[in-house]
Design a protein around this motif. Structure first.
Motif, PDB file in Angstrom:
ATOM      1  N   LEU A   1      -5.454   6.667  -1.987  1.00 32.55           N
ATOM      2  CA  LEU A   1      -4.501   5.148  -1.583  1.00 32.55           C
ATOM      3  C   LEU A   1      -3.864   4.211  -2.965  1.00 32.55           C
ATOM      4  O   LEU A   1      -5.080   4.317  -3.166  1.00 32.55           O
ATOM      5  CB  LEU A   1      -5.124   4.724  -0.189  1.00 32.55           C
TER       6      LEU A   1
ATOM      7  N   THR B   1       1.010  -1.032   0.035  1.00 31.40           N
ATOM      8  CA  THR B   1       0.189   0.302   0.037  1.00 31.40           C
ATOM      9  C   THR B   1       1.276   1.279   0.384  1.00 31.40           C
ATOM     10  O   THR B   1       1.948   1.282   0.906  1.00 31.40           O
ATOM     11  CB  THR B   1      -1.094   0.330   0.795  1.00 31.40           C
ATOM     12  N   SER B   2       0.486   2.020  -1.020  1.00 27.99           N
ATOM     13  CA  SER B   2       1.121   3.486  -1.028  1.00 27.99           C
ATOM     14  C   SER B   2       0.869   4.706  -0.800  1.00 27.99           C
ATOM     15  O   SER B   2      -0.851   4.427  -1.808  1.00 27.99           O
ATOM     16  CB  SER B   2       1.465   3.883  -1.902  1.00 27.99           C
ATOM     17  N   ALA B   3       0.578   5.747   0.260  1.00 28.81           N
ATOM     18  CA  ALA B   3      -0.542   6.423  -0.099  1.00 28.81           C
ATOM     19  C   ALA B   3       0.461   8.268   0.038  1.00 28.81           C
ATOM     20  O   ALA B   3       1.170   8.229  -0.207  1.00 28.81           O
ATOM     21  CB  ALA B   3      -1.119   6.440   1.887  1.00 28.81           C
TER      22      ALA B   3
ATOM     23  N   SER C   1      -3.193   0.025  -3.482  1.00 34.93           N
ATOM     24  CA  SER C   1      -2.954  -0.759  -2.419  1.00 34.93           C
ATOM     25  C   SER C   1      -2.666  -1.493  -3.894  1.00 34.93           C
ATOM     26  O   SER C   1      -3.390  -1.525  -5.069  1.00 34.93           O
ATOM     27  CB  SER C   1      -4.076  -1.184  -1.842  1.00 34.93           C
TER      28      SER C   1
ATOM     29  N   ALA D   1       2.944   9.631  -4.707  1.00 32.88           N
ATOM     30  CA  ALA D   1       2.658   8.278  -4.149  1.00 32.88           C
ATOM     31  C   ALA D   1       2.388   6.586  -5.253  1.00 32.88           C
ATOM     32  O   ALA D   1       3.117   5.797  -4.470  1.00 32.88           O
ATOM     33  CB  ALA D   1       0.908   8.753  -4.222  1.00 32.88           C
TER      34      ALA D   1
END
Length: 227
Positions: free
Chosen positions: A17, A2-4, A19, A42
């Motif tokens: 977000l 996951t990156s935000a 995923s 992100a």
């Protein structure tokens, strides 16, 4: 994985977000939120986490609800990543406002990455910048259209009030009252909302009369309708 996008970059309205999961040589990424400032960063972090064995990346855009020019930068990052690593990258399920942005930017809504690759001169930063600027200008036009629509919606109540006052005062129809307001606006070079506000204020007890130039324009517009 996951990156935000950091809330302080996106403004915290609906931070992005990303995923994903990796199955053999295929990566599936699912962005959720808004493509605004910080979304490209992100994405870059999410792509960095992918193993070197990945040969295909598929993104499902169904949960992306809003995008501005940063969304075009997001696509540029994807395109560059795929080109540098000779990967197949697809995006699908564009909808709503983001889909409208793709249309305005002149991109293929079924495969915007193909449009990006075709329009940018191979490996030239200058060419990429020109295309990005062209898309940003188109997006700016759309933003102006949206703002004009918001202003029109906000102006509707006072314009309706002014039409009602003209109908009651001069015995005209709703359409005639509308044309009188528009003609007054044109003759006096005054915004329609300001004309309506002046008419409405002048109808109140001890209300201020319209400015002289507006009053003269209104009288001329009424005279033409009577004639």
């Amino acid at each position: 994985m996951t990156s935000a996008a950091s809330p302080h970059l996106t403004g915290g309205s609906n931070p992005l977000l990303i995923s994903g999961r990796v199955c053999a040589e295929r990566a599936e990424l699912t962005p959720r939120g808004e493509f605004v400032h910080g979304c490209a960063e992100a994405l870059a972090r999410a792509l960095e986490e992918l193993p070197n064995t990945v040969t295909r990346v598929d993104l499902d855009m169904g949960d992306v609800h809003f995008m501005d020019t940063a969304g075009l930068e997001f696509l540029d990052v994807l395109s560059d990543y795929g080109r540098q690593r000779s990967l197949t990258i697809t995006t699908s399920n564009w909808n709503g406002q983001p889909l409208r942005i793709l249309e305005l930017a002149g991109l293929d809504t079924s495969d915007p990455l193909r449009s990006t690759t075709d329009q940018v001169a191979p490996a030239t930063a200058a060419g990429s910048s020109v295309v990005f600027l062209e898309r940003a200008e188109r997006l700016h036009i759309l933003q102006e259209e949206v703002e004009q629509l918001r202003q029109a919606i906000a102006s509707r109540p006072v314009i309706d009030q002014a039409r009602g006052i003209l109908m009651a005062t001069h015995g005209c129809t709703s359409d005639e009252a509308w044309h009188i307001l528009r003609e007054t606006s044109q003759l006096s070079n005054t915004k329609l909302r300001e004309v309506a506000a002046a008419v409405t204020a002048g109808a109140e007890t001890n209300g201020p009369p319209p400015p002289p130039e507006l009053r003269t324009a209104l009288q001329r517009a009424l005279a033409r309708r009577r004639g």
